[in-house]
Design an enzyme around this catalytic site. Structure first.
Site, PDB file in Angstrom:
ATOM      1  N   HIS A 138       0.885  -1.177   0.000  1.00 27.12           N
ATOM      2  CA  HIS A 138       0.000   0.000   0.000  1.00 27.12           C
ATOM      3  C   HIS A 138       0.922   1.227   0.000  1.00 27.12           C
ATOM      4  CE1 HIS A 138      -2.778   2.941   1.861  1.00 27.12           C
ATOM      5  NE2 HIS A 138      -3.766   2.124   1.556  1.00 27.12           N
ATOM      6  N   ASP A 215       3.090  -4.867   7.612  1.00 30.63           N
ATOM      7  CA  ASP A 215       1.848  -4.102   7.541  1.00 30.63           C
ATOM      8  C   ASP A 215       0.713  -5.136   7.587  1.00 30.63           C
ATOM      9  OD1 ASP A 215      -0.489  -2.925   6.698  1.00 30.63           O
ATOM     10  OD2 ASP A 215       0.363  -2.005   4.903  1.00 30.63           O
ATOM     11  N   GLN A 218      -4.551  -5.528   6.537  1.00 28.80           N
ATOM     12  CA  GLN A 218      -5.543  -6.380   5.867  1.00 28.80           C
ATOM     13  C   GLN A 218      -5.502  -7.812   6.375  1.00 28.80           C
ATOM     14  OE1 GLN A 218      -7.825  -5.196   3.943  1.00 28.80           O
ATOM     15  NE2 GLN A 218      -6.994  -3.142   3.648  1.00 28.80           N
ATOM     16  N   LYS A 241     -10.643  -1.352  10.474  1.00 28.37           N
ATOM     17  CA  LYS A 241     -10.827  -2.425   9.498  1.00 28.37           C
ATOM     18  C   LYS A 241     -11.240  -3.719  10.183  1.00 28.37           C
ATOM     19  CE  LYS A 241      -7.357  -0.567   6.300  1.00 28.37           C
ATOM     20  NZ  LYS A 241      -8.169   0.146   5.329  1.00 28.37           N
ATOM     21  N   CYS A 379      -4.884   2.875  -3.533  1.00 25.91           N
ATOM     22  CA  CYS A 379      -3.636   3.337  -2.902  1.00 25.91           C
ATOM     23  C   CYS A 379      -2.515   2.325  -3.113  1.00 25.91           C
ATOM     24  CB  CYS A 379      -3.808   3.616  -1.415  1.00 25.91           C
ATOM     25  SG  CYS A 379      -4.959   4.937  -1.083  1.00 25.91           S
TER      26      CYS A 379
END
Lengths: 421, 159
Positions: A138, A215, A218, A241, A379
């Site tokens: 991202h 990261d 997600q 999220k 993004c």
């Protein structure tokens, strides 16, 4: 982590699958109508919805518990501090961190990555050093490192992916050399949904003595994560999220690394003493929590973790995988539709393009049917360039979605094609 | 007119058969417009003789709304003076930015695009070619629609 690893016993899976309507009922927003059509919310990778339990927690906090934390001796300040620190412990347990002080509340994943860039990168990365990132990142795990590279004269090296949207691990290994100082990897691609073999990749980096930031924005909502098992140096994700509020997330960091780093933001709460001659910084995690944090949001994050754990991340992963298989099968067979990043190890995200129809037109027309998907570059422009598309449409599922909603999406896609036929 | 009918009746016609699509050899004026929000990108060539738009052509990759707006714009401004074209750019913008129901008859066929103002995230797509025309006539080479909108991120001049 493979989806298969997250699979749980068939009986627990049965519970989730058959009881899905029960979980849907926890989300008041899922009852709204969009132009008289029932909302079909398939933009969970951008932001998920909030269950009543978390809404109630926020209201209760605001009505009966709110004051500033770590400051005063009065009743409310003590209570708010306890609730805030208890949320930190919930997050610690959720990711299997060794100590609560390894969990720093940030404003979200982007903030966490910037914290590591400023706190670790600016202190330890020098001219000529190299930072490895993947093509799946991202923008929030690209741009901070580019800023650092520009400032220090460091170089970004990029791990390529294949046509299915999977990281090429053998190419990754080749990127290491004596100048490699840092690796930043996404656990799950936000644009495609593909899950990277991060445990193996972290081990490779460690063989070269290089720390790794993951990261997990997600991944954390969909897969069971254990930071000690992964042995990652940093791991980060956002509350919004995963059924929590916006404005809060966490950065996990190994205690010794966090202690070696310089503060990112200066201010109150991050100091132990201040004079105009010298300021002594507070210990971790407070060294990195300058100013009044998003107290209510952090406590709400704790409530979201309670909610998810009550269902079980294993059960969630299993049910969402079922949704992914169902949706992929249906979408794959529509003539003129192509799934971008159609690989086996994915969370429930489907990025697709339709021949001759721009994704923005797809999104606008699906919205007419009450269906919310994300359209654009997500993004993640390097991924779009990799697949030679300007944009895609992305349907991203949560455990509160149903096969019936996938049927609505499929019918929606066919109806968009009819409009353009 | 609802969104689906705008697509069916207007946009798709121009999307399939865009007017003035292509390029001019040695145009007197040129500009590129870019909207990274949806990846729209158009190139506009203009020949201005004695202060009048003699020829105009556009090309590029864009969504159906942007393409239709480009196509209809080139039809509308061909033969007009620079001043007339600037006025039309202003009026077209006002049509999509204003919430008031004004008399739109002076916009002729362009008024069918008025319904796009109900799609705030798509207004940019419709306006991009008009900004690109303004940039071309003023020889800045780039079009930006950034100043128009405070709710959507949009940069239209990086290429």
């Amino acid at each position: 982590m493979k989806i298969a690893d997250a699979l749980i016993s068939p009986s627990a899976q049965q519970t989730v699958t058959s009881g899905i309507e029960r979980f849907r009922a926890d989300f008041p927003i899922l009852n709204i109508k969009v132009d008289d059509k029932p909302l079909v919310y398939l933009d969970n990778a951008a932001s998920s919805q909030m269950p009543q339990a978390v809404i109630d927690c926020l209201v209760r906090y605001q009505k009966t518990q709110h004051a500033n934390i770590h400051r005063a001796v009065h009743y409310l300040s003590n209570l708010a501090t306890q609730e805030y620190e208890s949320a930190r412990c919930k997050l610690q347990n959720f990711i299997g961190a060794r100590e609560a002080r390894e969990v720093i509340f940030t404003s979200g994943t982007t903030d966490s990555i910037n914290l590591v860039m400023h706190g670790y990168g600016r202190k330890f990365i020098r001219n000529g050093d190299e930072i490895i990132l993947s093509e799946l990142e991202h923008h929030s795990n690209i741009v901070p490192w580019q800023m650092l590279a520009e400032e220090k004269g460091a170089r970004i090296r990029v791990i390529p992916i294949n046509d299915a949207g999977e990281i090429l691990v053998e190419e990754y290994e080749k990127l290491f050399n004596s100048k490699t100082r840092f690796v930043g990897l996404t656990h799950v691609s936000n644009a495609l949904g593909s899950i990277s073999p991060i445990k193996h990749m972290i081990a490779i980096a460690h063989q070269h003595g290089v720390p790794v930031l993951i990261d997990g924005a997600q991944a954390a909502p969909h897969l069971k994560v254990n930071v000690q098992d992964l042995d990652c140096d940093f791991y980060t994700f956002s509350a919004h999220k995963m059924c929590g509020p916006t404005g809060v997330g966490i950065l996990y960091g190994k205690a010794d690394l966090l202690e070696s780093m310089q503060p990112f933001k200066g201010g109150g709460d991050m100091i132990s003493s201040v004079s105009f001659e010298k300021t002594t910084y507070n210990e971790i995690p407070y060294k990195f929590e300058a100013g009044t944090p998003p107290i209510a949001a952090a406590i709400g994050f704790g409530a979201a973790i309670d909610y998810l754990e009550q269902i079980g991340l294993g059960a969630i992963a299993s049910y969402e995988h079922e949704l992914l298989l169902y949706a992929s099968e249906q979408i794959r067979i529509i003539p003129g539709v192509k799934i971008i990043g159609d690989c086996p190890h994915k969370v429930a995200v489907i990025s697709f393009v339709i021949d001759g129809i721009h994704p923005h037109d797809v999104g606008t027309l699906l919205n007419q049917e009450g269906i919310a998907v994300r359209t654009g570059h997500h993004c993640a422009q390097p991924i779009m360039q990799r697949f030679n598309v300007a944009a895609t449409s992305r349907a991203s599922f949560s455990f509160y979605n149903t096969k019936k909603e996938i049927d609505a999406l499929v019918a929606g896609i066919r109806s968009v094609q009819k409009v353009f036929a | 007119m609802n969104v689906k009918s705008i697509y069916q009746e207007v946009i798709l016609d121009h999307n399939r058969k865009p007017r003035n699509y292509g390029s001019l050899s040695g145009p007197t004026h040129h500009a590129t417009g870019h909207n990274p929000l949806c990846g729209d990108r158009i190139d506009l060539d203009v020949n201005i003789l004695d202060g009048r738009i003699e020829e105009i052509a556009f090309r590029g990759e864009s969504c159906a709304i942007c393409k239709a707006s480009s196509s209809m714009m080139t039809n509308a401004v061909k033969g007009k003076s620079r001043e007339e074209a600037e006025t039309l750019i202003q009026e077209f913008r006002e049509m999509l930015m204003s919430r008031e129901d004004k008399d739109l008859d002076h916009l002729g066929r362009l008024k069918v695009l008025a319904g796009i103002r109900d799609l705030p995230t798509r207004v940019k797509c419709a306006i991009l070619p008009w900004h690109t025309l303004h940039a071309a006539m003023n020889s800045t080479g780039d079009a930006t629609t950034e100043a128009d909108d405070h709710s959507n991120k949009l940069v239209a001049n990086n290429h």
